[in-house]
Motif scaffolding. Sequence first.
Motif, short mmCIF file in Angstrom:
data_model
loop_
_atom_site.label_atom_id
_atom_site.label_comp_id
_atom_site.label_asym_id
_atom_site.label_seq_id
_atom_site.Cartn_x
_atom_site.Cartn_y
_atom_site.Cartn_z
N LEU A 1 -0.10 5.63 -7.20
CA LEU A 1 -0.85 4.54 -7.81
C LEU A 1 -1.81 3.91 -6.81
O LEU A 1 -1.65 4.07 -5.60
CB LEU A 1 0.12 3.46 -8.33
CG LEU A 1 1.13 3.90 -9.39
CD1 LEU A 1 2.13 2.79 -9.68
CD2 LEU A 1 0.42 4.31 -10.67
N SER A 2 -2.78 3.20 -7.33
CA SER A 2 -3.73 2.49 -6.47
C SER A 2 -4.26 1.28 -7.21
O SER A 2 -4.11 1.15 -8.43
CB SER A 2 -4.89 3.41 -6.07
OG SER A 2 -5.61 3.83 -7.23
N MET A 3 -4.90 0.38 -6.45
CA MET A 3 -5.52 -0.79 -7.06
C MET A 3 -6.79 -0.36 -7.80
O MET A 3 -7.52 0.51 -7.34
CB MET A 3 -5.87 -1.81 -5.99
CG MET A 3 -4.71 -2.19 -5.09
SD MET A 3 -3.41 -3.03 -5.99
CE MET A 3 -4.07 -4.69 -6.02
N GLN A 4 -7.02 -0.97 -8.96
CA GLN A 4 -8.20 -0.62 -9.75
C GLN A 4 -9.14 -1.82 -9.78
O GLN A 4 -8.82 -2.87 -10.36
CB GLN A 4 -7.79 -0.22 -11.16
CG GLN A 4 -6.92 1.03 -11.20
CD GLN A 4 -6.84 1.64 -12.58
OE1 GLN A 4 -7.86 1.90 -13.21
NE2 GLN A 4 -5.62 1.87 -13.05
N LYS A 5 -10.30 -1.63 -9.19
CA LYS A 5 -11.27 -2.72 -9.08
C LYS A 5 -11.71 -3.24 -10.44
O LYS A 5 -11.97 -4.42 -10.62
CB LYS A 5 -12.48 -2.24 -8.28
CG LYS A 5 -13.41 -3.35 -7.84
CD LYS A 5 -14.48 -2.83 -6.89
CE LYS A 5 -15.37 -3.97 -6.40
NZ LYS A 5 -16.40 -3.48 -5.43
N LYS B 1 0.83 -1.20 0.00
CA LYS B 1 0.00 0.00 0.00
C LYS B 1 0.87 1.25 0.00
O LYS B 1 0.64 2.19 -0.78
CB LYS B 1 -0.92 -0.02 1.22
CG LYS B 1 -1.93 1.12 1.28
CD LYS B 1 -2.89 0.89 2.45
CE LYS B 1 -3.97 1.97 2.51
NZ LYS B 1 -3.43 3.28 2.89
N THR B 2 1.88 1.26 0.86
CA THR B 2 2.78 2.41 0.94
C THR B 2 3.55 2.60 -0.37
O THR B 2 3.70 3.73 -0.86
CB THR B 2 3.77 2.22 2.10
OG1 THR B 2 3.04 2.10 3.33
CG2 THR B 2 4.72 3.40 2.20
N LEU C 1 2.70 1.79 -3.39
CA LEU C 1 1.83 2.35 -4.43
C LEU C 1 1.51 3.82 -4.16
O LEU C 1 1.55 4.65 -5.08
CB LEU C 1 0.54 1.54 -4.51
CG LEU C 1 0.66 0.11 -5.02
CD1 LEU C 1 -0.68 -0.62 -4.93
CD2 LEU C 1 1.16 0.08 -6.46
N GLU C 2 1.19 4.14 -2.91
CA GLU C 2 0.83 5.53 -2.58
C GLU C 2 1.98 6.48 -2.85
O GLU C 2 1.77 7.61 -3.32
CB GLU C 2 0.40 5.62 -1.12
CG GLU C 2 -0.96 4.97 -0.85
CD GLU C 2 -1.34 4.99 0.62
OE1 GLU C 2 -0.43 5.25 1.46
OE2 GLU C 2 -2.52 4.73 0.93
#
Length: 292
Positions: A21-25, A13-14, A16-17
């Motif tokens: 960036l982030s997870m894309q559902k 998580k860190t 990506l942040e």
Amino acid sequence: MQHPDYNSPQALKTFLEERGLSMQKKFGQNFLVNGDARKKLVDALDVSPETYVWEVGPGLGCMTSDILERGAKLTVFEIDRGFAALVRDFFSEDFKDTFNLVEGDVLKTWQKELKRVQEEGGKLPDRFFGNLPYNVAASIVADTIENNIRFDKCVFTVQKEVAVRMAAKPGSEDYSSLSVLCNWAYDIKNVVDLAGGNFWPKPNVDSRAVLFTKKADFPRCENPSLFIKMQRALFSSRRKTVRNNLSLFLKNNDLALDALSKAGIDPMKRAEVLTLDEMLKLSDVLNAGNRK
């Protein structure tokens, strides 16, 4: 570039942040954060320096790394631009002779990549690997078979109910068009069940990894494209008889009854009780009729 800790959801998580960036559902993204499970999947894939592998959705490369370290030649397909940039930075230099990245939707790019390999005289892939959403798994299996591409081995991680459907046999409630396609070309074995806690973000469903091994005695039919379309049509309305569904497919009730009679199939049966051999025979009957 330093890889993140693939076993730590917080570290991922860190990581990506920090990069915006982030997870894309919409892409069905979940990282497998269980190191023992990742090893089990790559072990099942059975790679060596002589192996050519296609991997769909490498994400941040947690299993890409293991495959490459075992010496395999690897092509990855990644739809997420941010993740694609990261895996390129992770692997392009250290594995420049064995790593290849194809950006975009695999359903739209795999045939172009296959054509490129063929035109350049390269070796076709003999392994296929991926954590796949249902629509991608079903489409890839159908598309590759239809184009006469069968991998020696595939390891798919899919939603558990999809894995059950893949391996289902005639007469079971899970038997479907996907079951027919998978069992037509491959022998299927469960590798491991994975509860939601093995992934980050944690999905609301359980997953199962399955091993597909290419059938040595692949049951042939005269027109694979027709067979794939026909068997899908037979399952289009599960409550209807094969006569009704085939009539809709052919747009002719008399032709449907004639074909079923020649194939020795009771027109009042439903698709979920038909064997693979019965469906292949019916397809060949239809193909013979098309030639007249």
